[in-house]
Scaffold this motif. Structure first.
Motif: not given
Length: 831
Positions: A141-145, A147-150, A154-159, A166-168
């Protein structure tokens, strides 16, 4: 047509062409058609290109939105027409991260997404953006910046999304169709549609927004639109690039209006050249017609011959003009290819048909009435040259020219409002111009009686031929008026249009601001140097009644009206109108506690049939709110300021539950404040619309470029009008100068009188043209384009002195060869 008619027509055409009598008329007609077709080809390609840019706002050329998947035959018809398609699904959900759940707006896309425009992602907060052609691969998945802050992930982690992990893979910084849905409260998560089944989130009962995206050639898209509209159910909406955002639609509409206006001005100038060239052709044909009358040619035969000659000649000249127009637009596209960034779409053959039809209408309308004089030439003209030209029917000539001009303007404008306003302005200008010229010619006659030498001889020439003087000055004045008017449009109005999108236009929106956050947020923005941001309340409401009439989307045939009737509106309340709003009808309330009433945006009122005094009923927060419409507003959507379709006094909607919204300009150097803003106000949604703003500016720049290109054709047509006006009187001047030379007038005295006559003609024409150019420019700016207009003193200097110098010099040089012939040779030729 009889064989003799064809034979005589062909013979006349060959003789006319060899003698050069058709050169002036042919040049005017070729230039007219070349301008129309070049603009037609170029405008068609530019508008197709700009519409495709608009397609970037929806990532396609067309989009079909619905609460369910579109029927299978929609996709089947698209495939049969050669359109490329893809689908997207959007729905709100929750992702699970290390810090707990977080609301997101999920978009699932198939591999071809996007069909127009490209995605941009980052591999870290400080990494530069990179362009990607398709969405994320399966499992990512690709996410807005934000959402990463909230999530503090880090990039590469899973949600966790539903039942899937799914991996960011990247930070999503831009998606082309995000501009069509600005008001989304949760941060975006972009995923591959192939991962949807694993999440278990989508079922037949799920609230999902389905969108079918389509792209292809313009003709195929138009054919699909025509096929789909009568079959489109109420729960589906058809969206295209032009109407995806009102800001873009406004800029695109204004660009189209400027292009059509420039085309019409070129047509007006070139038509004047055709009329003047036709008059010269009549004078050159008199002797040949007189001989035919002596040989027994009846008038009806002459009539058929003249009409057939004009038609054949017009068809040939129009085809040459179409070729010249095609080559002209090819050269422009090749020279300016860097401006467009990609190849322009190919044009259809429609401009060729339009060009040929335009050429024939212009030729027959402007040239037939003067040529009808020739059917009344007396056979005695062959023996007595003093009989001259038969008296022309001024009313018939004027009526034919006006009918042709009206038909062409109404046809070419593409906008009835633009056509009628321009046609009315031209008619008023012509009548006033003729009356003013009559007065000025009388004034010149009075001055001639007091002048001496070459001054008297030059001014007297204007009064010796009053009818021709009126025709010549009116023709010159009309040509200069068109040139000055286009200069006003090109310089003043386009400059104002450009400045309508200043460098400091808002490029960020803050939405979902809670009432208790308004003051802290205002203080935060002021502390970071953003003092101009005004925060507005926003209430959601659905229009359910106009008067006693229930609002039902299916009652509207217009797709835009149907879409507006089916949506919820963002309502607001205010005690004063915004700076970029103008009250066009009715009256704004004078106090915050004013009686319940609404102010409605004018375009919405026209689309839905809302009038002053109508009572509107909105369903707001579970109850109905009703009030009359007391004012209509013109809204500048392309200003990128916060604006609303419907506004009320604070006393009506001020007690409703509201969130707040603001917009402001944030330079690149100030973007370091964004992380702090997101952290201080986590419920506030920040939207970056800088990419959308750049697209609108690109439309403006390219529209300006197209108008400047048309200016070259108009300039050539204006010069041709002046040349035709000078040439129209050469035959009469030849005899007149021969007599004056015989009576002892010197060559230099006659040359001086010519300079005085033509300079006076140019000054008079320039004065009248400058007055009308300013008035017409003001009307076009204020009434047609909604732009501020400033009177330009330099225009008067250029129009009056420039035309006096140009026409005086050109006229003197053109008639100088008449003075170097021996008087006896001139008189023998006249006799």
């Amino acid at each position: 047509m009889t064989p003799s008619t064809w034979r005589i027509t062909r013979r006349f055409l060959r003789q006319d062409w060899r003698s050069g009598e058709l050169y002036m008329l042919g040049a005017a007609l070729v230039l007219t058609v070349a301008a129309i077709t070049a603009v037609g080809f170029f405008t068609e390609r530019i508008e197709s290109s700009m519409t495709r840019q608009g397609g970037e706002l929806i990532a396609a050329d067309l989009a079909i939105d619905g609460s369910a998947a579109p029927p299978a035959d929609y996709l089947g018809q698209a495939t049969r027409l050669g359109l490329v398609s893809t689908r997207t699904l959007e729905f709100p959900s929750v992702v699970m991260g290390a810090q707990g759940p977080q609301l997101v707006q999920v978009k699932a896309v198939d591999a071809p997404y996007p069909l127009r425009g490209r995605l941009r992602v980052q591999d870290g907060f400080t990494n530069p953006e990179r362009i990607v052609e398709q969405g994320p691969p399966p499992g990512e998945v690709w996410v807005e910046a934000r959402l990463l802050r909230l999530l503090e992930a880090p990039l590469g982690s899973e949600v966790g999304l539903g039942e899937a992990r799914l991996r960011i893979g990247a930070i999503l910084s831009y998606e082309p169709d995000r501009g069509g849905g600005l008001f989304q409260l949760a941060p975006r998560l972009l995923m591959n549609a192939a991962d949807l089944p694993a999440t278990g989130l989508v079922s037949p009962a799920s609230r999902v927004k389905h969108r079918l995206l389509l792209a292809g050639e313009v003709a195929a898209v138009d054919a699909y639109t025509g096929w789909l509209k009568p079959r489109l159910p109420v729960n589906f909406n058809l969206v295209d690039g032009r109407t995806a955002r009102p800001e873009f639609e406004s800029a695109l509409d204004r660009a189209s209006r400027f292009l059509h206006l420039a085309t019409l001005v070129t047509l007006l100038v070139a038509g004047s050249a055709i009329a003047l060239a036709s008059r010269r052709l009549v004078e050159r044909q008199i002797d040949a017609v007189a001989i035919m009358r002596c040989l027994g040619a009846p008038r009806h035969l002459l009539m058929r011959v003249f009409l057939l000659r004009l038609t054949l000649f017009g068809l040939g000249a129009s085809l040459v003009g179409c070729l010249a127009g095609w080559l002209g637009q090819l050269g422009l596209v090749a020279a300016l290819s860097d401006w467009f960034g990609a190849d322009l779409p190919a044009a259809s053959l429609r401009p060729v048909a339009v060009g040929v039809a335009t050429g024939l209408i212009a030729l027959l309308g402007f040239a037939v009435p003067p040529l009808l004089q020739l059917t009344r030439v007396s056979p005695l003209r062959a023996l007595r040259r003093d009989l001259g030209t038969p008296r022309a029917s001024t009313a018939l000539a004027a009526l034919g020219a006006l009918l042709a001009l009206a038909l062409l303007i109404l046809w070419q404008a593409g906008d009835p409002d633009l056509a009628w306003k321009l046609l009315g302005g031209v008619a008023l200008a012509l009548v006033t111009l003729v009356l003013a010229v009559l007065g000025l010619v009388r004034l010149a006659g009075g001055l001639a009686g007091r002048a001496r030498g070459v001054w008297r001889l030059g001014l007297a020439a204007l009064t010796r031929r009053p009818t021709f003087a009126v025709l010549q000055i009116a023709g010159f004045g009309l040509g200069i008026l068109a040139l000055l008017l286009l200069a006003v449009v090109r310089v003043d109005l386009l400059k104002t249009w450009r400045e309508g999108l200043p460098a400091g236009a808002p490029n960020h929106f803050l939405i979902n601001i809670q009432p208790q956050e308004v003051e802290p947020l205002r203080d935060f923005l002021q502390a970071h140097g953003i003092a101009q941001a005004e925060i507005f309340p926003m209430i959601r409401g659905r229009l359910i009644r106009i008067g006693e009439h229930q609002v039902n989307p299916s009652d509207y045939e217009n797709p835009r009206a149907e879409s507006l009737a089916a949506r919820e509106f963002n309502l607001s309340f205010a005690d004063r109108p915004q700076a970029d709003n103008r009250i066009s009808a009715g009256q704004w309330w004078d106090a915050p506690a004013a009686a319940p009433q609404f102010s409605v945006e004018q375009g919405l009122a026209e689309t839905l049939g809302i009038k002053l005094g109508d009572r509107l009923t909105f369903f707001v927060s579970g109850h109905e709110v009703t009030a009359p419409v007391t004012s209509l507003r013109e809204v500048r959507w392309d200003s990128f300021n916060v604006n609303f379709f419907v506004v009320s006094p604070p006393g009506l909607l001020g007690t409703e539950s509201a969130t707040y919204i603001t917009s402001f300009h944030l330079p690149r150097a100030g973007e370091s404040m964004i992380p702090e803003l997101v952290q201080r106000f986590p419920s506030v949604t920040l939207l970056d619309v800088d990419a959308l703003l750049k697209q609108v500016r690109a439309v403006v720049d390219r529209g300006v470029l197209a108008v400047e290109y048309v200016f070259l054709f108009t300039l050539a047509a204006g010069l041709l009008v002046m040349f035709a006006g000078i040439q129209a009187s050469l035959a009469e001047r030849r005899t007149e100068h021969g007599i004056l030379r015989t009576l002892g007038a010197g060559r230099w005295a006659l040359l001086g009188s010519l300079a005085v006559e033509f300079t006076a003609t140019g000054l008079l024409a320039g004065l009248l043209a400058s007055i009308f150019a300013e008035l017409t420019g003001w009307l076009i700016a204020e009434r047609l384009f909604g732009l501020q207009f400033a009177f330009n003193p330099l225009l008067w200097v250029t129009g009056v002195l420039g035309s006096g110098l140009l026409i005086g010099l050109a006229g003197t040089l053109a008639t100088y060869p008449l003075l170097i012939r021996p008087p006896l040779q001139t008189l023998r030729r006249a006799g």
